[in-house]
Design a protein around this motif. Structure first.
Motif, PDB file in Angstrom:
ATOM      1  N   LYS A 158      39.660  31.280  26.352  1.00  0.00           N
ATOM      2  CA  LYS A 158      39.425  30.219  25.367  1.00  0.00           C
ATOM      3  C   LYS A 158      40.444  30.357  24.230  1.00  0.00           C
ATOM      4  O   LYS A 158      40.663  31.449  23.706  1.00  0.00           O
ATOM      5  N   LYS A 159      41.023  29.244  23.850  1.00  0.00           N
ATOM      6  CA  LYS A 159      41.954  29.238  22.733  1.00  0.00           C
ATOM      7  C   LYS A 159      41.183  29.533  21.438  1.00  0.00           C
ATOM      8  O   LYS A 159      40.101  29.012  21.220  1.00  0.00           O
ATOM      9  N   GLY A 160      41.744  30.398  20.607  1.00  0.00           N
ATOM     10  CA  GLY A 160      41.078  30.766  19.368  1.00  0.00           C
ATOM     11  C   GLY A 160      40.026  31.833  19.524  1.00  0.00           C
ATOM     12  O   GLY A 160      39.413  32.276  18.545  1.00  0.00           O
ATOM     13  N   GLY A 161      39.802  32.295  20.749  1.00  0.00           N
ATOM     14  CA  GLY A 161      38.795  33.318  21.019  1.00  0.00           C
ATOM     15  C   GLY A 161      39.337  34.721  20.793  1.00  0.00           C
ATOM     16  O   GLY A 161      40.523  34.904  20.472  1.00  0.00           O
ATOM     17  N   PRO A 162      38.517  35.725  20.986  1.00  0.00           N
ATOM     18  CA  PRO A 162      38.920  37.110  20.708  1.00  0.00           C
ATOM     19  C   PRO A 162      39.979  37.674  21.646  1.00  0.00           C
ATOM     20  O   PRO A 162      40.559  38.728  21.352  1.00  0.00           O
ATOM     21  N   TYR A 163      40.253  36.988  22.748  1.00  0.00           N
ATOM     22  CA  TYR A 163      41.199  37.532  23.722  1.00  0.00           C
ATOM     23  C   TYR A 163      42.518  36.759  23.782  1.00  0.00           C
ATOM     24  O   TYR A 163      43.396  37.102  24.587  1.00  0.00           O
ATOM     25  N   GLU A 164      42.674  35.767  22.930  1.00  0.00           N
ATOM     26  CA  GLU A 164      43.889  34.955  23.003  1.00  0.00           C
ATOM     27  C   GLU A 164      45.136  35.772  22.678  1.00  0.00           C
ATOM     28  O   GLU A 164      46.224  35.498  23.196  1.00  0.00           O
ATOM     29  N   GLY A 165      44.993  36.782  21.837  1.00  0.00           N
ATOM     30  CA  GLY A 165      46.153  37.584  21.440  1.00  0.00           C
ATOM     31  C   GLY A 165      46.403  38.787  22.322  1.00  0.00           C
ATOM     32  O   GLY A 165      47.244  39.640  21.985  1.00  0.00           O
ATOM     33  N   ALA A 166      45.719  38.879  23.443  1.00  0.00           N
ATOM     34  CA  ALA A 166      45.874  40.043  24.332  1.00  0.00           C
ATOM     35  C   ALA A 166      47.297  40.148  24.868  1.00  0.00           C
ATOM     36  O   ALA A 166      47.943  39.147  25.180  1.00  0.00           O
ATOM     37  N   THR A 167      47.794  41.379  24.945  1.00  0.00           N
ATOM     38  CA  THR A 167      49.121  41.631  25.525  1.00  0.00           C
ATOM     39  C   THR A 167      49.024  42.565  26.728  1.00  0.00           C
ATOM     40  O   THR A 167      49.956  42.654  27.524  1.00  0.00           O
ATOM     41  N   SER A 168      47.895  43.268  26.840  1.00  0.00           N
ATOM     42  CA  SER A 168      47.665  44.184  27.956  1.00  0.00           C
ATOM     43  C   SER A 168      46.352  43.816  28.637  1.00  0.00           C
ATOM     44  O   SER A 168      45.423  43.343  27.989  1.00  0.00           O
ATOM     45  N   ILE A 169      46.287  44.077  29.924  1.00  0.00           N
ATOM     46  CA  ILE A 169      45.031  43.800  30.621  1.00  0.00           C
ATOM     47  C   ILE A 169      43.916  44.697  30.076  1.00  0.00           C
ATOM     48  O   ILE A 169      42.743  44.330  30.126  1.00  0.00           O
ATOM     49  N   GLN A 170      44.286  45.838  29.497  1.00  0.00           N
ATOM     50  CA  GLN A 170      43.279  46.744  28.961  1.00  0.00           C
ATOM     51  C   GLN A 170      42.651  46.206  27.670  1.00  0.00           C
ATOM     52  O   GLN A 170      41.621  46.726  27.217  1.00  0.00           O
ATOM     53  N   ASP A 171      43.237  45.167  27.098  1.00  0.00           N
ATOM     54  CA  ASP A 171      42.630  44.501  25.940  1.00  0.00           C
ATOM     55  C   ASP A 171      41.347  43.779  26.334  1.00  0.00           C
ATOM     56  O   ASP A 171      40.592  43.335  25.468  1.00  0.00           O
ATOM     57  N   PHE A 172      41.101  43.673  27.644  1.00  0.00           N
ATOM     58  CA  PHE A 172      39.899  42.983  28.129  1.00  0.00           C
ATOM     59  C   PHE A 172      38.754  43.953  28.426  1.00  0.00           C
ATOM     60  O   PHE A 172      37.810  43.597  29.119  1.00  0.00           O
ATOM     61  N   LYS A 173      38.839  45.152  27.876  1.00  0.00           N
ATOM     62  CA  LYS A 173      37.733  46.096  27.999  1.00  0.00           C
ATOM     63  C   LYS A 173      36.476  45.475  27.389  1.00  0.00           C
ATOM     64  O   LYS A 173      36.505  44.976  26.257  1.00  0.00           O
ATOM     65  N   GLY A 174      35.382  45.448  28.141  1.00  0.00           N
ATOM     66  CA  GLY A 174      34.129  44.858  27.664  1.00  0.00           C
ATOM     67  C   GLY A 174      34.039  43.356  27.856  1.00  0.00           C
ATOM     68  O   GLY A 174      32.988  42.755  27.596  1.00  0.00           O
ATOM     69  N   ALA A 175      35.106  42.733  28.327  1.00  0.00           N
ATOM     70  CA  ALA A 175      35.098  41.280  28.521  1.00  0.00           C
ATOM     71  C   ALA A 175      34.462  40.896  29.853  1.00  0.00           C
ATOM     72  O   ALA A 175      34.501  41.666  30.821  1.00  0.00           O
ATOM     73  N   LYS A 176      33.880  39.719  29.890  1.00  0.00           N
ATOM     74  CA  LYS A 176      33.301  39.184  31.129  1.00  0.00           C
ATOM     75  C   LYS A 176      34.389  38.396  31.861  1.00  0.00           C
ATOM     76  O   LYS A 176      34.785  37.316  31.418  1.00  0.00           O
ATOM     77  N   VAL A 177      34.849  38.969  32.956  1.00  0.00           N
ATOM     78  CA  VAL A 177      35.995  38.400  33.673  1.00  0.00           C
ATOM     79  C   VAL A 177      35.626  38.167  35.138  1.00  0.00           C
ATOM     80  O   VAL A 177      34.909  38.958  35.751  1.00  0.00           O
ATOM     81  N   THR A 178      36.148  37.095  35.701  1.00  0.00           N
ATOM     82  CA  THR A 178      35.916  36.797  37.115  1.00  0.00           C
ATOM     83  C   THR A 178      37.198  36.293  37.776  1.00  0.00           C
ATOM     84  O   THR A 178      38.264  36.206  37.147  1.00  0.00           O
ATOM     85  N   GLY A 179      37.083  35.972  39.052  1.00  0.00           N
ATOM     86  CA  GLY A 179      38.184  35.416  39.830  1.00  0.00           C
ATOM     87  C   GLY A 179      37.597  34.703  41.036  1.00  0.00           C
ATOM     88  O   GLY A 179      36.379  34.719  41.253  1.00  0.00           O
ATOM     89  N   GLN A 180      38.453  34.094  41.830  1.00  0.00           N
ATOM     90  CA  GLN A 180      37.958  33.354  42.984  1.00  0.00           C
ATOM     91  C   GLN A 180      37.530  34.296  44.105  1.00  0.00           C
ATOM     92  O   GLN A 180      38.156  35.324  44.364  1.00  0.00           O
ATOM     93  N   LEU A 181      36.457  33.920  44.773  1.00  0.00           N
ATOM     94  CA  LEU A 181      35.897  34.686  45.881  1.00  0.00           C
ATOM     95  C   LEU A 181      36.930  34.890  46.989  1.00  0.00           C
ATOM     96  O   LEU A 181      37.680  33.976  47.333  1.00  0.00           O
ATOM     97  N   ASN A 182      36.970  36.112  47.508  1.00  0.00           N
ATOM     98  CA  ASN A 182      37.850  36.463  48.635  1.00  0.00           C
ATOM     99  C   ASN A 182      39.331  36.250  48.333  1.00  0.00           C
ATOM    100  O   ASN A 182      40.094  35.776  49.181  1.00  0.00           O
ATOM    101  N   THR A 183      39.734  36.600  47.103  1.00  0.00           N
ATOM    102  CA  THR A 183      41.144  36.528  46.729  1.00  0.00           C
ATOM    103  C   THR A 183      41.551  37.821  46.037  1.00  0.00           C
ATOM    104  O   THR A 183      40.721  38.567  45.520  1.00  0.00           O
ATOM    105  N   SER A 184      42.871  38.057  46.004  1.00  0.00           N
ATOM    106  CA  SER A 184      43.384  39.215  45.280  1.00  0.00           C
ATOM    107  C   SER A 184      43.185  39.046  43.784  1.00  0.00           C
ATOM    108  O   SER A 184      43.164  40.027  43.039  1.00  0.00           O
TER     109      SER A 184
END
Length: 283
Positions: free
Chosen positions: A146-172
């Motif tokens: 989300k624009k303006g949210g707490p993760y918009e400024g992330a530069t590393s994937i580790q900035d998403f510690k504690g975040a609720k993240v998903t992806g498409q089923l049966n994909t890399s």
């Protein structure tokens, strides 16, 4: 006299059987010819029509949209434009069958479609079941938030510690989420429209995608932002590339590779840029 009559009857029955056999053979050959003509004249592909800018659903033939088989809607996008070039190179008519992601491989192996062109990566796992052409696009993994949210400024994937993240089923896309320490990995979702709705509603903080879809999502919805990382996901090229899925030992593989080899990198990028520009305003 009886002997002559018996011979006559025998000849008569033999003639009738021969005629009946010819009729059956003729009908069979006609049916085979019909199927042969269909196989010769059409190149049938399967895609979701829900993964812009690779493929999407639209209501008319604008921007080169192709009517979906047995459907009032049309398909557009990068996959469709590359499929057109392949069909032209094969001298066949392009037919597109809208198919759910999990149904694509079964549709291919059962012969319902000739190829999968759905932004599919040629992973080792998939290669156990089907073959692939050479790559026709290569990208990298990003996160859509989300624009303006707490993760918009992330530069590393580790900035998403504690975040609720998903992806498409049966994909890399879904598999690489495990590279984030302490992430709250959510249940995989069936398609990208569903993930966009979940992100909009706050059910998730982000979803993993590829750069073209990330650009597409943030262009279609002003509330979304795409995050490209300086310290990003680690993945082999086979998981970020896109290729044509084909049946094992298909005689189309070499022909398709020859056609793809004639499409320059510049042309491919131009087709992708146009796909991003022409995508529907919202999914």
């Amino acid at each position: 006299m009886k002997k002559k009559l018996s011979i006559f009857i025998g000849l008569f029955l033999t003639t009738m059987l021969l005629l009946a056999g010819c009729g059956t053979s003729s009908k069979s050959n006609g049916s085979g010819s019909s199927n042969g003509t269909k196989e010769k004249d059409t190149f049938t592909i399967g895609l979701e029509a829900g993964y812009p800018p690779f493929n999407w659903t639209q209501m008319d033939d604008s921007n080169g949209g192709v009517k979906l088989d047995g459907n009032a809607e049309y398909a557009g996008g990068y996959d469709v434009e590359i499929a057109k070039k392949i069909a032209d190179g094969l001298g066949k008519k392009l037919v597109i069958v809208k198919t759910e992601w999990d149904g694509l491989v079964p549709a291919l192996t059962s012969g319902k479609i000739d190829a999968i062109m759905a932004g599919m990566s040629p992973t080792k796992e998939r290669k156990k079941t089907i073959d692939f052409s050479n790559n026709y696009y290569t990208s990298n993994f990003v996160m859509v938030v989300k624009k303006g949210g707490p993760y918009e400024g992330a530069t590393s994937i580790q900035d998403f510690k504690g975040a609720k993240v998903t992806g498409q089923l049966n994909t890399s896309h879904y598999g690489v989420i495990d590279q984030i320490n302490g992430v709250k990995k959510q249940t995989a979702m069936d398609n990208f429209p569903a993930m966009r709705v979940a992100l909009e509603s706050g059910k998730i903080d982000g979803y993993v995608s590829e750069r073209p879809e990330g650009i597409s999502a943030s262009s279609a919805n002003e509330n979304f932002a795409m995050i490209e990382f300086t310290d990003g996901f680690k993945a082999p090229e086979e998981e970020t590339a896109v290729a044509v899925g084909l049946r094992k030992d298909s005689d189309l593989t070499d022909k398709i590779n020859e056609i793809l080899a004639k499409i320059s990198d510049q042309d491919r990028q131009e087709i992708m840029d146009n796909a991003i520009k022409n995508q529907p305003a919202a999914e």
